[in-house]
Each structure stands twice: as C-alpha cells, then as structure tokens.
Design a protein around this motif. Structure first.
Motif, PDB file in Angstrom:
ATOM      1  N   PHE A 113       0.828  -1.212   0.000  1.00 31.22           N
ATOM      2  CA  PHE A 113       0.000   0.000   0.000  1.00 31.22           C
ATOM      3  C   PHE A 113       0.859   1.257   0.000  1.00 31.22           C
ATOM      4  O   PHE A 113       0.475   2.273  -0.586  1.00 31.22           O
ATOM      5  CB  PHE A 113      -0.979  -0.018   1.168  1.00 31.22           C
ATOM      6  CG  PHE A 113      -2.066  -1.041   0.973  1.00 31.22           C
ATOM      7  CD1 PHE A 113      -2.904  -0.971  -0.133  1.00 31.22           C
ATOM      8  CD2 PHE A 113      -2.236  -2.090   1.847  1.00 31.22           C
ATOM      9  CE1 PHE A 113      -3.886  -1.919  -0.353  1.00 31.22           C
ATOM     10  CE2 PHE A 113      -3.210  -3.046   1.644  1.00 31.22           C
ATOM     11  CZ  PHE A 113      -4.036  -2.963   0.537  1.00 31.22           C
ATOM     12  N   GLU A 114       2.010   1.192   0.639  1.00 32.83           N
ATOM     13  CA  GLU A 114       2.948   2.321   0.588  1.00 32.83           C
ATOM     14  C   GLU A 114       3.375   2.565  -0.867  1.00 32.83           C
ATOM     15  O   GLU A 114       3.373   3.710  -1.353  1.00 32.83           O
ATOM     16  CB  GLU A 114       4.159   1.971   1.453  1.00 32.83           C
ATOM     17  CG  GLU A 114       5.146   3.084   1.647  1.00 32.83           C
ATOM     18  CD  GLU A 114       6.315   2.613   2.533  1.00 32.83           C
ATOM     19  OE1 GLU A 114       6.074   2.039   3.612  1.00 32.83           O
ATOM     20  OE2 GLU A 114       7.455   2.799   2.107  1.00 32.83           O
ATOM     21  N   GLU A 115       3.704   1.481  -1.560  1.00 33.77           N
ATOM     22  CA  GLU A 115       4.116   1.615  -2.961  1.00 33.77           C
ATOM     23  C   GLU A 115       2.942   2.064  -3.834  1.00 33.77           C
ATOM     24  O   GLU A 115       3.134   2.831  -4.784  1.00 33.77           O
ATOM     25  CB  GLU A 115       4.701   0.301  -3.481  1.00 33.77           C
ATOM     26  CG  GLU A 115       5.984  -0.130  -2.792  1.00 33.77           C
ATOM     27  CD  GLU A 115       7.145   0.849  -2.949  1.00 33.77           C
ATOM     28  OE1 GLU A 115       7.050   1.779  -3.771  1.00 33.77           O
ATOM     29  OE2 GLU A 115       8.147   0.691  -2.245  1.00 33.77           O
ATOM     30  N   ASP A 119       8.597   8.663 -10.759  1.00 31.58           N
ATOM     31  CA  ASP A 119       8.889   7.837 -11.931  1.00 31.58           C
ATOM     32  C   ASP A 119       7.812   6.771 -11.999  1.00 31.58           C
ATOM     33  O   ASP A 119       7.832   5.812 -11.221  1.00 31.58           O
ATOM     34  CB  ASP A 119      10.278   7.221 -11.788  1.00 31.58           C
ATOM     35  CG  ASP A 119      10.642   6.324 -12.975  1.00 31.58           C
ATOM     36  OD1 ASP A 119       9.731   5.763 -13.632  1.00 31.58           O
ATOM     37  OD2 ASP A 119      11.845   6.166 -13.223  1.00 31.58           O
ATOM     38  N   LEU A 120       6.864   6.962 -12.893  1.00 26.55           N
ATOM     39  CA  LEU A 120       5.702   6.081 -12.969  1.00 26.55           C
ATOM     40  C   LEU A 120       6.097   4.614 -13.170  1.00 26.55           C
ATOM     41  O   LEU A 120       5.579   3.729 -12.490  1.00 26.55           O
ATOM     42  CB  LEU A 120       4.774   6.543 -14.104  1.00 26.55           C
ATOM     43  CG  LEU A 120       3.475   5.769 -14.261  1.00 26.55           C
ATOM     44  CD1 LEU A 120       2.612   5.875 -13.019  1.00 26.55           C
ATOM     45  CD2 LEU A 120       2.718   6.260 -15.488  1.00 26.55           C
ATOM     46  N   GLY A 121       7.017   4.356 -14.070  1.00 28.43           N
ATOM     47  CA  GLY A 121       7.430   2.979 -14.330  1.00 28.43           C
ATOM     48  C   GLY A 121       8.055   2.334 -13.103  1.00 28.43           C
ATOM     49  O   GLY A 121       7.755   1.176 -12.776  1.00 28.43           O
ATOM     50  N   SER A 137       0.328   6.344  -6.975  1.00 32.27           N
ATOM     51  CA  SER A 137      -0.736   7.346  -7.089  1.00 32.27           C
ATOM     52  C   SER A 137      -0.159   8.751  -7.177  1.00 32.27           C
ATOM     53  O   SER A 137      -0.646   9.579  -7.959  1.00 32.27           O
ATOM     54  CB  SER A 137      -1.670   7.268  -5.876  1.00 32.27           C
ATOM     55  OG  SER A 137      -2.330   6.035  -5.868  1.00 32.27           O
ATOM     56  N   ARG A 138       0.865   9.028  -6.385  1.00 31.43           N
ATOM     57  CA  ARG A 138       1.505  10.348  -6.448  1.00 31.43           C
ATOM     58  C   ARG A 138       2.147  10.583  -7.813  1.00 31.43           C
ATOM     59  O   ARG A 138       2.095  11.680  -8.360  1.00 31.43           O
ATOM     60  CB  ARG A 138       2.541  10.509  -5.337  1.00 31.43           C
ATOM     61  CG  ARG A 138       1.923  10.880  -3.997  1.00 31.43           C
ATOM     62  CD  ARG A 138       2.938  11.479  -3.029  1.00 31.43           C
ATOM     63  NE  ARG A 138       4.071  10.596  -2.782  1.00 31.43           N
ATOM     64  CZ  ARG A 138       4.053   9.546  -1.962  1.00 31.43           C
ATOM     65  NH1 ARG A 138       2.964   9.262  -1.287  1.00 31.43           N
ATOM     66  NH2 ARG A 138       5.114   8.815  -1.797  1.00 31.43           N
ATOM     67  N   GLY A 141      -0.576  11.357 -10.174  1.00 33.52           N
ATOM     68  CA  GLY A 141      -1.048  12.707  -9.885  1.00 33.52           C
ATOM     69  C   GLY A 141      -0.116  13.762 -10.466  1.00 33.52           C
ATOM     70  O   GLY A 141      -0.557  14.732 -11.090  1.00 33.52           O
ATOM     71  N   ALA A 142       1.189  13.556 -10.273  1.00 30.68           N
ATOM     72  CA  ALA A 142       2.170  14.522 -10.790  1.00 30.68           C
ATOM     73  C   ALA A 142       2.098  14.600 -12.312  1.00 30.68           C
ATOM     74  O   ALA A 142       2.130  15.690 -12.897  1.00 30.68           O
ATOM     75  CB  ALA A 142       3.574  14.128 -10.340  1.00 30.68           C
ATOM     76  N   LEU A 143       1.981  13.441 -12.961  1.00 32.82           N
ATOM     77  CA  LEU A 143       1.905  13.418 -14.429  1.00 32.82           C
ATOM     78  C   LEU A 143       0.587  13.996 -14.935  1.00 32.82           C
ATOM     79  O   LEU A 143       0.483  14.393 -16.087  1.00 32.82           O
ATOM     80  CB  LEU A 143       2.080  11.989 -14.941  1.00 32.82           C
ATOM     81  CG  LEU A 143       3.482  11.408 -14.771  1.00 32.82           C
ATOM     82  CD1 LEU A 143       3.499   9.921 -15.109  1.00 32.82           C
ATOM     83  CD2 LEU A 143       4.488  12.164 -15.642  1.00 32.82           C
ATOM     84  N   SER A 144      -0.412  14.030 -14.047  1.00 33.55           N
ATOM     85  CA  SER A 144      -1.720  14.564 -14.426  1.00 33.55           C
ATOM     86  C   SER A 144      -1.858  16.035 -14.054  1.00 33.55           C
ATOM     87  O   SER A 144      -2.952  16.594 -14.158  1.00 33.55           O
ATOM     88  CB  SER A 144      -2.826  13.752 -13.740  1.00 33.55           C
ATOM     89  OG  SER A 144      -2.706  12.392 -14.069  1.00 33.55           O
ATOM     90  N   GLY A 145      -0.775  16.640 -13.594  1.00 34.54           N
ATOM     91  CA  GLY A 145      -0.784  18.078 -13.317  1.00 34.54           C
ATOM     92  C   GLY A 145      -1.296  18.441 -11.942  1.00 34.54           C
ATOM     93  O   GLY A 145      -1.544  19.615 -11.667  1.00 34.54           O
TER      94      GLY A 145
END
Ligand SMILES: [Mg+2]
Length: 105
Positions: free
Chosen positions: A39-41, A65-67, A46-47, A50-54
């Motif tokens: 859940f931490e990961e 780093d989404l990947g 999710s963060r 969120g960052a990539l979604s502005g």
C-alpha cells in the motif's frame, strides 16, 4: 542475482521475487508487513500519476517515476501472494474467465 530474463512469464517473475527476497533478507517479513509495503508503494504510484496529471506536488518530494513505482507495486504484490503460494497467472486467468461472463455497464 541473475537478471530477470526477457519475456519472463508471470510464474518466472514470481520465482524471481522469491529468490530476491531471500537474497535481500526479506523472506521472513510477514504477509501483513509486505501488504503494508504494497500500500505504501501504491501510494507512491498514485503520487506519480497525480504529478503526471498536473496535480500539485510537494516540491521537496522526489521526482515521480511512474514505471519505477509501478514496478515496486508489482514486486510487493508478488511478495504478498508468494507467502500464500498463489499462482498469480492462474489466479489472473481464473478471475478474467469470471470477469468475461459479467455484464460491464
Ligand atoms: Mg516506490
């Protein structure tokens, strides 16, 4: 540790995670502890989304780093199910068989 082979099956990846947990000394962590890490990961993933979604991000936080975060989630998910000897590929196939009989809408 041997690198993960190209085009590894889900079963091969599960075996790889089993070995890496032994190599890194995580094999005695409880399923509950690994679930908390999962859940931490998931939160980190999710963060990243969120960052990539502005969405606003903590400027002091590290760059998402989404990947890498998705890989962390997969590793932790496998670490949890390995503790119960779940064959994830089999489980995925069975679940999709059920899902395919459902009416989606
Ligand atoms: Mg992470």
């Amino acid at each position: 540790m041997q690198p993960l082979p190209e085009n590894a099956s889900l079963r091969t990846i599960q075996d790889y995670v089993r070995k890496l947990e032994v190599e890194r000394g995580f094999q005695d962590r409880s399923a509950v502890d690994q679930c908390l890490k999962l859940f931490e990961e998931a939160g980190e993933l999710s963060r990243a989304v969120g960052a990539l979604s502005g969405q606003p991000v903590d400027p002091a936080g590290r760059i998402a780093d989404l990947g890498a975060e998705a890989a962390d989630v997969l590793l932790m998910l496998i670490a949890v199910v390995n503790r119960y000897d779940v064959d994830l590929e089999e489980a995925l196939r069975r679940k999709e068989e059920r899902n395919n009989t459902r009416h989606w809408r």
